[in-house]
Design an enzyme around this catalytic site. Structure first.
Site, PDB file in Angstrom:
ATOM      1  N   ILE A 150       0.936  -1.306   0.144  1.00  0.00           N
ATOM      2  CA  ILE A 150      -0.005  -0.035  -0.051  1.00  0.00           C
ATOM      3  C   ILE A 150       0.925   1.183   0.052  1.00  0.00           C
ATOM      4  CG2 ILE A 150      -1.659   1.306   1.242  1.00  0.00           C
ATOM      5  CD1 ILE A 150      -2.775  -1.725   2.373  1.00  0.00           C
ATOM      6  N   ARG A 230      -2.645   1.126  11.143  1.00  0.00           N
ATOM      7  CA  ARG A 230      -2.961   0.522  12.120  1.00  0.00           C
ATOM      8  C   ARG A 230      -3.361   1.783  13.384  1.00  0.00           C
ATOM      9  NH1 ARG A 230      -4.308  -2.734   9.594  1.00  0.00           N
ATOM     10  NH2 ARG A 230      -3.322  -4.917   9.329  1.00  0.00           N
ATOM     11  N   GLU A 259     -11.819   0.837  18.724  1.00  0.00           N
ATOM     12  CA  GLU A 259     -12.979   0.844  17.583  1.00  0.00           C
ATOM     13  C   GLU A 259     -14.090   0.053  18.085  1.00  0.00           C
ATOM     14  OE1 GLU A 259     -11.552  -0.259  13.786  1.00  0.00           O
ATOM     15  OE2 GLU A 259      -9.906   1.352  13.811  1.00  0.00           O
ATOM     16  N   HIS A 277     -12.935   3.248   9.489  1.00  0.00           N
ATOM     17  CA  HIS A 277     -12.471   2.119   9.185  1.00  0.00           C
ATOM     18  C   HIS A 277     -12.750   1.537   7.775  1.00  0.00           C
ATOM     19  CE1 HIS A 277      -9.639  -1.350  10.751  1.00  0.00           C
ATOM     20  NE2 HIS A 277      -9.600  -1.461   9.464  1.00  0.00           N
ATOM     21  N   LEU A 278     -12.703   2.380   6.825  1.00  0.00           N
ATOM     22  CA  LEU A 278     -13.245   2.414   5.357  1.00  0.00           C
ATOM     23  C   LEU A 278     -12.311   1.896   4.268  1.00  0.00           C
ATOM     24  CD1 LEU A 278     -15.793   5.228   5.251  1.00  0.00           C
ATOM     25  CD2 LEU A 278     -16.368   2.891   5.927  1.00  0.00           C
ATOM     26  N   GLY A 279     -11.089   1.728   4.723  1.00  0.00           N
ATOM     27  CA  GLY A 279      -9.943   1.399   3.732  1.00  0.00           C
ATOM     28  C   GLY A 279     -10.155   0.499   3.074  1.00  0.00           C
TER      29      GLY A 279
END
Length: 525
Positions: A150, A230, A259, A277-279
Site C-alpha cells: 500500500i 493501524r 474501535e 475504518h473504510l480502507g
C-alpha cells in the site's frame, strides 16, 4: 466432507469458491459463546475483523486446520497460539491494496482542500469560501512510513501529483527504493521534512505508539498526518494536543486504537477528517479479499502450502513454486534420518548443494524438521508448529550451503552420535543416495528395512528365507558398496510390515548390526 465456518458476512463470491467441495455454515453474527460451542466441528474458518479468535476458542478447535482472514490485518487472531497448535493462518494481502491506497489518498486530498468541512458548511446554509483556503499537493513532500504494497502504491500515485517522496522502512532495499523513485531516509529525517505524513506500518512492538508527543515534536510545523494502517501506531491523546496547538495542522484517520471511536475528544476538532475504518470498504475489495482467502483455504485443506500463510516461512508465489517439488524429499530425509538415529537428537542440520543454490531453502529446512519430528512425536506435526515443537524439545535447526553437486543432505546429531543422509529427485520420486559412508540408491517408499551388515556369504539368502516364511514379498533390494571394514548396508523394500517376531529373527542373523525398519507411509500422515 470437510466443514468451513464463514463469519462476519464474508462476500458471497468467497462462498461460491468453496461450496462445491465443502460443507459451508454461514454465521455472520456469531457470538463468542456460540463460537466456542461449535468450533470443534470445523476444519476451516473464514472471517473479517469483527470476530476475535482467542486462545479459549483455539483450545476447543480440535479439527481446525486453517483460519482465513478476508483482509490484511490479523490483530483479531491469536497467531502465536494458532502456531502452537499447527493451525495455518492466511490473509488476503493483495485484495484490498487498491482500495486502501485510494482511501489514504482521499484522506490526503480532503485534508489539503478541507472537503468534508466545506461540505458541512454548505449543508448548514453557508457560502464561506475564505475559511477553506487549501494547499496544493504539487511540490509538497510526502513522507511514507512503511513501503509495503500500500505504501508503494501510494508513492506511485503521489508522484503523479508531482509530490516528492521520502520513505522510511527498515526493510526497504536500495534497489526497491530506486525502482519506486523514492528517497530512502531515516525516520527522524522523514518526520522533520515532510508536509504530509502517511502511515502504512504493520503493528509491532516497534511501531506501537510510534507517533507520540516526542516524535511529533520532531516534525515540521503544520504537518498533516494520514493513518489508514493501524490505529495503535498513533497515541491519539498526543495527536489531539498537537492538532489543538496546530503543530499538526490536520489529520485524516481511518483507524483507531479502540474501535468504535466512542466520542473521543478528537472528534470535536475541526481540523480532522475521520472515517470508520473504510480502507477496504469497496465493492471490489470485499469481493477480492474474500475470493483470495477462499482459494488459500482451499489449497491448505488440500495439503498445499500457500504464499499468504502468515505463521510459516514467507515466500513469494514464484519462489514457492520453485521449492515445492522438493518438499517430499526434504521431509523424507528428515524422517529417515530420525529413524536411523533411533534416539533423541539435539541438532538437525540441513545442507543444500549446488543444485539448490538459487532457491530460498528455509521452508525446505522446516520440512526436514517436520519429517524428523514425525518419527518421535505422537501429536500432529506440520510446517506451522514444527519450529515451536523443536524449540520446546531443545532441538536446534541449522541450515548451510555447499559447493558440492548434490540436492539435499541432512545431518542429525546428539552428544555422542551423528548420522548423515542424502537424497535426490528422479522422475518426481524421492531416492536415497547415501547413508553415512555408504552410497546406495533406493526409493523412499512403503516399508523399508535398513540392514547394516558384514559382507559375508549367505546374508541375502538368510534374510530372504525369513521374510519368505512370513509371506512377506521383497519388492526391491539394494546393497551398497562394501567399506574398508568389510561392512555395507542393504535397503529392502517390503510388501508388508514385518511382525515383531520376524524383525527379531532378522536381527539375530550373525553379522547384522543396527537393523532399522522405516515405514515411509507415516511421512504423509
Amino acid at each position: 466432507m470437510k466443514k468451513i465456518l464463514v463469519l462476519d458476512g464474508v462476500s458471497a463470491s468467497a462462498v461460491d469458491v468453496l461450496k462445491n467441495e465443502y460443507k459451508i455454515v454461514e454465521k455472520p453474527n456469531c457470538s463468542k459463546e456460540e463460537l466456542e460451542q461449535i468450533i470443534a466441528e470445523f476444519d476451516a474458518v473464514i472471517l473479517r475483523s469483527a470476530t476475535k479468535i482467542t486462545k479459549d476458542i483455539l483450545d476447543k478447535a480440535h479439527n481446525l486446520k486453517v483460519i482465513g482472514r478476508a483482509g490484511v490485518g490479523v490483530d483479531n487472531i491469536d497467531i502465536k497460539e494458532a502456531t502452537k497448535k499447527g493451525i495455518v493462518v492466511v490473509n488476503a494481502p493483495n485484495g484490498n491494496t487498491n482500495a486502501a491506497t485510494e482511501h489514504a489518498f482521499a484522506l490526503m486530498l480532503s485534508l489539503a482542500r478541507h472537503i468534508p468541512q466545506a461540505h458541512k458548511s454548505i449543508q448548514n446554509g453557508l457560502w464561506d469560501r475564505k475559511s477553506f483556503l487549501g494547499v496544493e499537493l504539487k511540490g509538497k513532500t510526502l513522507g511514507i512510513l512503511g513501503l509495503g504494497r500500500i505504501g508503494a502504491a501510494l508513492a506511485i500515485r503521489a508522484q503523479a501529483f508531482e509530490m516528492k517522496i521520502l520513505a522510511y522502512d527498515p526493510y526497504l532495499s536500495d534497489e526497491r527504493a530506486k525502482e519506486l523513485q523514492v528517497e530512502k531516509c531515516e525516520l527522524d529525517y522523514v518526520l522533520a521534512n515532510s508536509d504530509f505524513l502517511s502511515l502504512h506500518l504493520p503493528l509491532t512492538d516497534e511501531t506501537r505508539g510510534m507517533i507520540n508527543k516526542n516524535s511529533i515534536a520532531k516534525m515540521k510545523d503544520g504537518i498533516k498526518i494520514i493513518n489508514a494502517a493501524r490505529g495503535e501506531c498513533i497515541v491519539l491523546d498526543d495527536l489531539y494536543d498537537a492538532l489543538l496547538s496546530k503543530k499538526v495542522s490536520g489529520a485524516g484517520l481511518d483507524v483507531f486504537e479502540s474501535e468504535p471511536l466512542n466520542n473521543h475528544k478528537i472528534t470535536s476538532l475541526d481540523n480532522v477528517v475521520l472515517t470508520p475504518h473504510l480502507g477496504a470498504s469497496t465493492i471490489e475489495a470485499q469481493v477480492g479479499v474474500g475470493v483470495d482467502v477462499a482459494y488459500s483455504i482451499k489449497d491448505v485443506l488440500n495439503g498445499q502450502m500457500v504464499s499468504s500463510a502468515l505463521n510459516a516461512v514467507a515466500l513469494s508465489e514464484q519462489m514457492l513454486n520453485k521449492v515445492k517439488p522438493y518438499f517430499h524429499l526434504a521431509q523424507s530425509l528428515g524422517f529417515i534420518a530420525s529413524n536411523i538415529m533411533h534416539s533423541a537428537f539435539d541438532e538437525l542440520c540441513v545442507e543444500f548443494g549446488l543444485k539448490m543454490q538459487e532457491m530460498d531453502t528455509r521452508i525446505l529446512s522446516t520440512m526436514a524438521l517436520c519429517g524428523a519430528l514425525k518419527n518421535i512425536l505422537v501429536q500432529d506435526v506440520n510446517l506451522i508448529n514444527a519450529p515451536v515443537l523443536a524449540k520446546d524439545l531443545k532441538i536446534h535447526l541449522k541450515e548451510q550451503k555447499s559447493d558440492e553437486n548434490f540436492y539435499i543432505r541432512v545431518h542429525i546429531k546428539d552428544k555422542n552420535n551423528s548420522h548423515c543422509i542424502e537424497g535426490s529427485i528422479l522422475n518426481n520420486e524421492v531416492y536415497i543416495s547415501k547413508i553415512d559412508e555408504y552410497y546406495i540408491n533406493f526409493e523412499a517408499l512403503g516399508v523399508i528395512l535398513l540392514i547394516p551388515h558384514d559382507n559375508v556369504p549367505g546374508m541375502i539368502g538368510q534374510i530372504g528365507t525369513i521374510l519368505g516364511k512370513a509371506n512377506i514379498n521383497i519388492k526391491s533390494m539394494q546393497v551398497s558398496k562394501t567399506n574398508n571394514n568389510g561392512e555395507n548396508i542393504m535397503a529392502v523394500l517390503l510388501s508388508l510390515k514385518p511382525s515383531k517376531d520376524v524383525f527379531n529373527d532378522l536381527n539375530k542373523i550373525a553379522g547384522i548390526h543396527g537393523l532399522k525398519m522405516i515405514d515411509c507411509e507415516k511421512i504423509n500422515d
